[in-house]
Structure formats: C-alpha cells, structure tokens
Design a protein around this motif. Structure first.
Motif, PDB file in Angstrom:
ATOM      1  N   TRP A 142       0.805  -1.229   0.000  1.00 16.06           N
ATOM      2  CA  TRP A 142       0.000   0.000   0.000  1.00 16.06           C
ATOM      3  C   TRP A 142       0.837   1.279   0.000  1.00 16.06           C
ATOM      4  O   TRP A 142       0.286   2.376  -0.046  1.00 16.06           O
ATOM      5  CB  TRP A 142      -0.928   0.031   1.223  1.00 16.06           C
ATOM      6  N   ALA A 193       0.214  -0.736  -4.895  1.00 16.95           N
ATOM      7  CA  ALA A 193      -0.314   0.590  -4.540  1.00 16.95           C
ATOM      8  C   ALA A 193      -1.793   0.533  -4.189  1.00 16.95           C
ATOM      9  O   ALA A 193      -2.603   1.345  -4.642  1.00 16.95           O
ATOM     10  CB  ALA A 193      -0.071   1.577  -5.686  1.00 16.95           C
ATOM     11  N   GLN A 194      -2.125  -0.423  -3.339  1.00 18.45           N
ATOM     12  CA  GLN A 194      -3.508  -0.586  -2.899  1.00 18.45           C
ATOM     13  C   GLN A 194      -3.838   0.401  -1.772  1.00 18.45           C
ATOM     14  O   GLN A 194      -2.946   0.837  -1.042  1.00 18.45           O
ATOM     15  CB  GLN A 194      -3.729  -2.013  -2.411  1.00 18.45           C
ATOM     16  N   PRO A 195      -5.084   0.770  -1.624  1.00 16.36           N
ATOM     17  CA  PRO A 195      -5.447   1.702  -0.551  1.00 16.36           C
ATOM     18  C   PRO A 195      -5.070   1.140   0.813  1.00 16.36           C
ATOM     19  O   PRO A 195      -5.258  -0.048   1.078  1.00 16.36           O
ATOM     20  CB  PRO A 195      -6.970   1.826  -0.691  1.00 16.36           C
ATOM     21  N   ARG A 196      -4.524   1.997   1.671  1.00 17.14           N
ATOM     22  CA  ARG A 196      -4.145   1.549   3.006  1.00 17.14           C
ATOM     23  C   ARG A 196      -5.363   1.574   3.914  1.00 17.14           C
ATOM     24  O   ARG A 196      -6.042   2.590   4.035  1.00 17.14           O
ATOM     25  CB  ARG A 196      -3.051   2.448   3.572  1.00 17.14           C
ATOM     26  N   ASP A 236       0.092   4.157  -2.550  1.00 13.89           N
ATOM     27  CA  ASP A 236      -1.298   4.328  -2.978  1.00 13.89           C
ATOM     28  C   ASP A 236      -1.610   5.775  -3.346  1.00 13.89           C
ATOM     29  O   ASP A 236      -2.392   6.045  -4.259  1.00 13.89           O
ATOM     30  CB  ASP A 236      -2.268   3.792  -1.925  1.00 13.89           C
TER      31      ASP A 236
END
Length: 492
Positions: free
Chosen positions: A180, A204-207, A183
């Motif tokens: 993440w 880069a996923q949402p935290r 992101d």
C-alpha cells in the motif's frame, strides 16, 4: 545464482527439523551470541537518502498532498518540498531519484570499523524498505542496487566487511508495506500508474488499518513474492538475524511467516549457525522468534530476550537535513535500562546518499564506544539480576513511547550480573558525594549474600558500607560526568 522457487522452499521445509507450524517453530532456541551481544547498529540507507528531507517515508508522502508528516514538524510538507525542489510528481517521480543514488563514497570497511569501535556486536542494514528498492543482488526484480543506482551489491559488501570485524551480520525486510506504500501515487498516471514501474511501486492498494483485524489485504501473488524475496535474502547472505517491520502482523501473512521461519531455521541448521527472527506486536507466536519494540522499552524484566530498535535521531531513521539528534549520554542510559531488563539495543544511523556517515551520527557512535570501552564489562555477556534496578523512572511499554519517558534521575540505578559480580549503573551521578543502593540494604528482600568489594569501572576500588538504608558508596572522588557510572560489586 539460480532463481529461488516455491518448490525449493517446500523441499527445505519438508526435509528439515523445523516444520511450518508454531509448535515446531517454538523449539528453535535464541542464539547465545545474541543474548550476549546487547548492542547492535541498524542502517537505514536507500533511495530515500537522496532527497534527504523529512524522513524515510519521503517515497510515500511526496504523493500525499494532505498528509501530515509522521515524525517531522518541518514548515514545508514533503509533498510541497518535492514540488518546489524537483517539480510536479508526474514529471519527477520517486523512480527518478534512483539514478541520483550513486553511493560514490560508500566504503563498507570504514563503516564496519566505525561500528566496531562503537562497541556493536551485530550490524543490520535495511535490505529492502517499503519503497520496493532492493539493496542487494536479487534475481526477482531488476529494481535493485546492483542493476540500478550504485550498481553495487551493498548488502554483500557490508556482510564481508562486518564479518571481517568479527561482528554478526543481519538484515531487515520492510517489504510487506509495499502493498500500500505508494497508494497516493495512483493519482499520477505517468508515474505510479505506469506498468513499466510496477516492479518498484508495487500494487499501490489503498491503506486500510483494519486489514490486520479483518484479514483483507495482500493477495496470493504478493504474499508469494514476499516469501520468495525473504528466502532469497537468506540464501544469498546467510544473515544471523532477519528483522521484519510491523505490517507482517496482517493476518494474511500468517501462513507465509511460518513457511519463512521453517525455511530459515532449517537453512541455519544446514549451515551449523544460530539465527533469530525479529518481529513486532504479535506477528509471530510467543517463543518462536525475538520480540522487538520500535522506539519503546519495557518496565520490567522479560524472561525471553527482547530488543528495542531506535535511532540516533528523534524524527527520522534515514539521513535528513533537519534531523533532531539525541544526546549520546541519554542513549547510553537507555542501553543500560534495556540490558537490565534482558534486552538488546539496536541503534540506527542514516548515511548520506553518497555513502558517507554524517558527523553527528559518527560522533554519537564514537561517544557510546568510548563509554563501552570502560564500562562494557557490565554490559556484554551479562544476564539480568533478580530485579532490573530501582528508581522512579519508568519506560513506555508500547511502540513509539520513548519520547514520553521522563529524564533519568540520580535515584535511577540499573543492575546486570555476571560471574559472581553484580553491576550497578547509576544513570545520573549525584552531586552530593554518595550513592545509596537501597536494594542492597541489610534487611533487603532481594539480597542475602556477602559483599566483598566495590569498584568503579575504569577507576578502581572505592569506599563503601552496608546500612539499613542500603549499600552506601562514596562517590566524592569520581569526576563529574553526564554519563552513567558503573560499579562492580563482588559477592561471595
């Protein structure tokens, strides 16, 4: 070097003494060398050392316009600093710092000589931080220091230099957070969103902080890659410790943590080596690895070895132009407090991008080394005593609580023990000419032995007497010092 794969990992696990379950892993013993070591040096050095602003989270926060800096309180935010210094993020992304990371003055032998002089028994560079850039010769990604930037195997060179100075070599992995970490950069299509740079920037996923509780988070592909990278590190450099940052606490990592530990412990058995894993929170099961507290300590003795990791700077782990450095005398006090409670201190320094260690970092290390050269007898190779010490000052029991601790006082005394000698460190030397150790009074519930002699470490014998108030030591001839003073109390 052959690229590691899951089949090789499973083979090592299946054929070794350790299996990938907590019951089996709990049979691994903490190395004796680690219990004796007490003091190590951590090194945060990477691409984030190039901008040298804020802290090692520059890579993330340069993309977060509304982000409040975690530790620094500089006037200009990292986002605005980047915009003003390097231009818009979509034109100059984090990847563009890599060619500027040249390490042209990196001298691993000079580093190792400094760390040895500081009294360190083990050295741990960051092998991969959250930013996805590996500081070693990986076959799993081209985004590494051998193929880009310095074009040197930083971890390999440091291993050789550290072991040449008879220190144990360790590595840290902060890879888990790469899921993440970038992101915020997804708003910049020509940079983080570009598939050509996915190997660096990661998913880069949402935290979501609730992932740890509810089990959402990394997918199988990311977790498998994490396992391969950590096992590759083990095979390449045979480290004495592998340290993990906190986000492996995410529940989805659990089966992969067990696989890694079984693989690492089995490989160590093949090498005939004693190794350890560092973890935070409750990522690993109690008794299967060594507990670590980031920027925090404990209030009492922990029967199992533990560790504090902290930095010479209060506000950053990496080199920064606005670092706020600690007083070395305070760091020595913390070292003693930690050792008295059965812990080790892992103290971080942050080299500059060119590979030089800042004067402030070097000065702190040398000051600690000078103190240890005189007083290390009661630090290295010791155990805790019946109680850790006495005095009013308490440490925080949680991560990031070191700034909440009150200053140590003249009444704060800490104990260690070795071979019939009790070592008592007075953390602040009183100005009135005597020290009273109440835990050793004539009616003490902790002490029923005979004191034969009392000596000041590095100075020799000193006048003393036992009373109902405690062991009274004459300190009138001890020169004033901001550093703790150690006493060797010989018993019979």
């Amino acid at each position: 070097m052959i690229m590691i794969n899951i089949q090789q990992i499973d083979k090592v696990i299946n054929q070794g003494p350790f299996q990938d379950n907590w019951e089996s892993l709990s049979s691994n013993s903490i190395p004796q060398w680690y219990k004796d070591a007490k003091f190590g040096v951590f090194i945060h050095w990477g691409v984030y050392s190039v901008p040298a602003y804020g802290n090692e989270w520059y890579a993330r926060e340069m993309y977060l316009k509304d982000s409040a800096n975690r530790e620094n309180k500089q006037v200009v935010s990292i986002f605005d600093h980047h915009l003003q210094t390097y231009g818009p993020q979509h034109e100059f992304g984090y990847k563009d710092f890599i060619p500027l990371f040249k390490a042209e003055k990196f001298d691993p032998m000079a580093w190792a000589a400094l760390f040895s002089k500081a009294g360190a028994r083990y050295v741990m560079p960051v092998a991969e931080h959250h930013d996805g850039f590996q500081m070693y010769n990986s076959k799993l990604s081209p985004w590494n220091a051998v193929q880009m930037g310095p074009q040197r195997d930083v971890i390999g060179e440091l291993k050789n230099a550290v072991e040449a100075k008879d220190m144990n070599f360790a590595v840290s992995s902060h890879r888990a957070e790469n899921w993440w970490f970038f992101d915020g950069g997804m708003a910049f299509q020509s940079d983080v969103q570009d598939d050509n740079y996915r190997g660096l920037y990661g998913p880069a996923q949402p935290r979501d902080p609730e992932w740890t509780i509810h089990g959402e988070g990394p997918d199988e592909a990311f977790l498998t890659d994490w396992l391969l990278r950590t096992c590759e590190l083990v095979d390449l450099y045979q480290p004495s410790i592998v340290w993990f940052d906190w986000w492996i606490m995410n529940v989805r990592f659990k089966p992969y943590l067990k696989k890694f530990a079984a693989y690492y412990y089995n490989r160590a058995a093949q090498w005939g080596s004693e190794v350890a894993i560092n973890y935070k929170l409750d990522a690993f099961m109690h008794g299967t690895a060594v507990f670590d507290i980031e920027r925090g300590q404990l209030n009492d003795i922990r029967p199992q070895l533990w560790q504090t990791d902290t930095s010479v700077a209060r506000n950053s782990w990496s080199y920064s132009v606005n670092n706020q450095y600690k007083d070395p005398a305070d760091i020595v006090c913390d070292l003693i407090d930690i050792v008295s409670k059965n812990g080790c201190l892992l103290l971080n320094v942050g080299p500059k991008a060119d590979g030089t260690i800042p004067e402030e970092d070097e000065s702190i290390l040398l000051a600690i080394g000078e103190w240890l050269a005189v007083n290390g007898e009661g630090i290295f190779d010791t155990t805790h005593w019946k109680i850790y010490g006495e005095g009013p000052t308490q440490s925080g029991e949680e991560m990031h609580t070191e700034g909440n601790r009150s200053p140590y006082t003249e009444k704060d005394i800490r104990f260690t023990f070795k071979g019939g000698t009790l070592y008592a460190y007075v953390l602040k030397l009183p100005s009135h000419g005597e020290v009273v150790i109440s835990s050793l009074s004539l009616d003490s519930r902790h002490f029923r032995s005979v004191i034969k002699n009392v000596a000041v470490l590095g100075q020799g014998g000193v006048a003393w007497q036992l009373s109902e108030d405690g062991l009274v030591i004459d300190t009138s001839n001890i020169p004033p010092t901001p550093y703790p003073v150690g006493f060797a109390i010989t018993m019979d």
